[in-house]
Scaffold this motif. Structure first.
Motif, PDB file in Angstrom:
ATOM      1  N   GLY A  16      58.473  51.601  76.255  1.00 21.42           N
ATOM      2  CA  GLY A  16      57.761  50.332  76.864  1.00 21.42           C
ATOM      3  C   GLY A  16      58.280  50.150  78.249  1.00 21.42           C
ATOM      4  N   TRP A  17      59.532  50.865  78.708  1.00 18.38           N
ATOM      5  CA  TRP A  17      59.750  50.828  80.359  1.00 18.38           C
ATOM      6  C   TRP A  17      58.735  51.341  80.879  1.00 18.38           C
ATOM      7  N   ALA A  19      55.756  52.309  80.301  1.00 15.98           N
ATOM      8  CA  ALA A  19      54.307  51.317  80.475  1.00 15.98           C
ATOM      9  C   ALA A  19      54.590  50.536  81.615  1.00 15.98           C
ATOM     10  N   ARG A  20      55.630  49.426  81.454  1.00 11.00           N
ATOM     11  CA  ARG A  20      55.584  48.546  82.484  1.00 11.00           C
ATOM     12  C   ARG A  20      55.844  49.003  83.815  1.00 11.00           C
ATOM     13  N   ASN A  24      52.396  48.775  86.626  1.00  8.53           N
ATOM     14  CA  ASN A  24      52.734  48.030  87.897  1.00  8.53           C
ATOM     15  C   ASN A  24      52.359  49.088  88.936  1.00  8.53           C
ATOM     16  N   LEU A  45      52.002  53.620  75.161  1.00 11.20           N
ATOM     17  CA  LEU A  45      51.055  53.303  76.474  1.00 11.20           C
ATOM     18  C   LEU A  45      49.678  52.770  76.036  1.00 11.20           C
ATOM     19  N   ALA A  48      49.836  49.367  75.346  1.00 17.59           N
ATOM     20  CA  ALA A  48      50.536  48.684  76.486  1.00 17.59           C
ATOM     21  C   ALA A  48      49.287  48.216  77.371  1.00 17.59           C
ATOM     22  N   ARG A  49      48.499  49.678  77.465  1.00 21.66           N
ATOM     23  CA  ARG A  49      47.165  49.589  78.457  1.00 21.66           C
ATOM     24  C   ARG A  49      46.257  48.421  77.873  1.00 21.66           C
ATOM     25  N   LEU A  52      49.091  44.324  78.279  1.00 18.96           N
ATOM     26  CA  LEU A  52      49.651  43.807  79.242  1.00 18.96           C
ATOM     27  C   LEU A  52      48.436  43.298  80.326  1.00 18.96           C
ATOM     28  N   GLU A  63      47.108  52.338  88.121  1.00 20.19           N
ATOM     29  CA  GLU A  63      48.134  52.830  87.183  1.00 20.19           C
ATOM     30  C   GLU A  63      48.984  54.017  87.926  1.00 20.19           C
ATOM     31  N   TYR A 142      56.887  46.065  77.851  1.00 19.89           N
ATOM     32  CA  TYR A 142      55.580  45.823  78.347  1.00 19.89           C
ATOM     33  C   TYR A 142      55.007  44.379  78.401  1.00 19.89           C
ATOM     34  N   ASP A 294      51.547  42.124  69.539  1.00 20.26           N
ATOM     35  CA  ASP A 294      51.041  42.034  70.781  1.00 20.26           C
ATOM     36  C   ASP A 294      49.850  40.927  71.239  1.00 20.26           C
TER      37      ASP A 294
END
Ligand SMILES: NC(=O)C1=CN([C@@H]2O[C@H](COP(=O)(O)OP(=O)(O)OC[C@H]3O[C@@H](n4cnc5c(N)ncnc54)[C@H](O)[C@@H]3O)[C@@H](O)[C@H]2O)C=CC1
Ligand SMILES: C[N+](C)(C)CC(=O)CC(=O)[O-]
Length: 469
Positions: A16-17, A19-20, A24, A45, A48-49, A52, A63, A142, A294
């Motif tokens: 998760g980190w 991805a965050r 960004n 990922l 997350a993609r 987020l 990215e 994320y 999500d």
């Protein structure tokens, strides 16, 4: 201010980190001895993609680059931020710091995802305790903004301030916990609720599903927008918090909680919970449950954005930094974003009303570009749309990135006409067009009138520039 982050331990939380940071714009270097780590992070990922970018009305930065490394020393080299997310065992975490501090930059922040260890315990026998802090996230990292940043007197203020700045730039909310305590702040609440829930199951009062319903149909929704104290203040009615405490204070003496008593997690109780949980949710895979979670979180946080409240306000503030500066074109790229899940309808595609929303957002961006911005509107001038003709050419779906290309086709006196094309970014297909006719209006008289000279000049110049297209 994107940089390079090293992720040490790429499981549920490390993924998760990763991805965050990546989404960004940060480059991310992962070390995890698990041979399955690449696949597992890849799956986080993917989620997350998809998720987020839906929170925002503007595109996130490009990215960053993701790489996997065979050793910790290689992963941490050159990283400004090192996020440790190895299993919750103090000796393991300490051993990891020993190794990584031999190779990492002395100015890097080392954040630990620990759910319960105090930073002083992690700093214990480290070579450079000053660079280790707790940065406790919430799953999914994320999407959920809270990070408990727990520090000690050994952490210099420059490092703490830098850490806060970095976390904020990632769209996170660093809650600075200055006095350390086991399990920080939020996990103490979660633990209390968890203990009560275990008792309710063990005593045969409720099933896993009934407990979840008690949360999700009531106080769970309430907590997301006002927390505990503001909620109870309202519950005190006109007489407020004092009255609330007077009324419910005596309950503290009643048997309303078994908090200090911990149910013994026997095999039988664990099996009962697992069986009930299977009956409740076993028909869905973990990935399906993650996607369901999500989607719900995105819809809730977008609703809070609309109210500019709590996590919604944070996202609005983060988004302000993502607003692009438009260029004159032709064409003007007037909007670029991902289709959020709450824009889709029963036909499984973007609802027709949202096409209008997107073209309206594009027109707002053009207004700002010609100087009809917030200050201009506050001073009493604006544009109203008098006519729009939208052609729906193809479907758009949640998660797709789209761009709107716009031309100013008329800019004369009070008349402003724009032609917009909405395209799917992946293949450039035109999904819809809009011919939009706007009139400049005085907001006091509510009558049409010419724009102020500087706005009129910009509109005329764009119309002349775009004439040939
Ligand atoms: N799962 C959760 O809900 C949350 C967990 N945390 C915290 O995050 C940390 C990690 O937890 P999870 O991601 O849930 O665990 P996990 O078991 O999903 O992931 C741990 C990862 O660390 C890797 N690992 C083991 N030894 C390693 C080493 N020496 N070097 C590098 N990688 C190593 C494992 O291969 C695994 O991929 C823990 O401190 C936990 O308390 C924090 C917030 C929420
Ligand atoms: C269960 N847990 C203690 C690992 C939970 C957390 O640390 C935070 C979360 O995401 O719920």
């Amino acid at each position: 201010m994107a940089g390079t982050a090293a992720i040490i331990g790429g499981g549920v939380i490390g993924g998760g980190w990763a991805a965050r940071f990546l989404l960004n714009g940060w480059d991310v270097r992962v070390f995890d001895p698990d041979p399955e780590a690449t696949r597992k992070i890849g799956e986080v990922l993917d989620n997350a993609r998809n998720a987020l970018p839906m929170l925002y009305d503007f595109a996130l930065p490009d990215e960053g680059k993701l790489s996997f490394h065979p050793t910790m020393s290689e992963a941490v080299a050159g990283a400004e931020w090192i996020q440790e997310s190895v299993p919750e065992r103090l000796e393991l975490k300490r051993k990891v710091y020993q190794t990584l501090q031999e190779h990492c930059d002395a100015n890097a922040v080392i954040g630990s995802s620990t759910s319960g260890f105090k930073p002083s315990e992690l700093q214990g026998c480290a070579t450079r305790p000053d660079q280790i802090v707790v940065t406790h996230p919430f799953n999914p990292v994320y999407l959920l903004p809270l990070i408990e940043l727990v520090t000690t007197d050994r952490n210099p203020s420059e490092l703490i301030n830098g850490a806060k700045e970095t976390l904020t730039s990632l769209g996170l909310y660093p809650l600075h916990v200055k006095k350390e305590i086991d399990a920080h702040i939020a996990d103490r609440f979660l633990e209390a609720v968890w203990r009560e829930a275990l008792w309710l199951i063990k005593d045969g009062i409720a099933t896993t599903e009934e407990i979840d319903n008690a949360i999700r149909y009531g106080f769970g929704i309430r907590w997301a927008q006002m927390g505990l104290f503001e909620t109870y203040r309202v519950a005190g009615g006109e007489a407020g918090m004092k009255h609330f405490i007077d009324q419910f204070g005596p309950c503290l003496q009643w048997p309303w909680t078994k908090l200090m008593d911990v149910p013994e997690l026997t095999d039988e109780l664990a099996q009962m919970i697992a069986d009930q949980s299977d009956a409740q949710s076993g028909h869905l895979s973990i990935r399906e449950l993650e996607r369901k979670r999500d989607g719900n979180l995105i819809a809730m946080m977008r609703a809070l954005r609309q109210q500019d409240n709590a996590a919604g306000r944070l996202i609005n503030e983060h988004q302000a930094g993502l607003r692009p500066v438009l260029k004159d074109g032709p064409p003007i790229i007037s909007a670029r974003r991902v289709i959020p899940i709450d824009w889709t309808d029963y036909n499984g595609h973007m609802n027709e009303g949202r096409y209008g929303q997107l073209f309206s957002d594009a027109a707002d961006a053009i207004m700002t570009h010609v100087g009809a911005d917030d200050a201009y509107i506050a001073a009493g001038n604006s544009y109203f749309t008098a006519e729009t003709n939208i052609k729906f050419l193809s479907e758009a779906h949640a998660g797709e990135k789209v761009v709107v290309e716009s031309l100013v086709t008329q800019g004369e006196g009070k008349k402003l006409r724009c032609y917009h094309e909405m395209k799917r970014e992946a293949d450039g297909e035109i999904l819809a067009t809009s011919d939009q006719f706007m009139l400049h209006v005085n907001l006091e008289s509510r009558r049409s009138c010419d724009p102020l000279p500087e706005v009129l000049a910009r509109v005329e110049a764009l119309a002349a520039l775009h004439k040939e297209n």
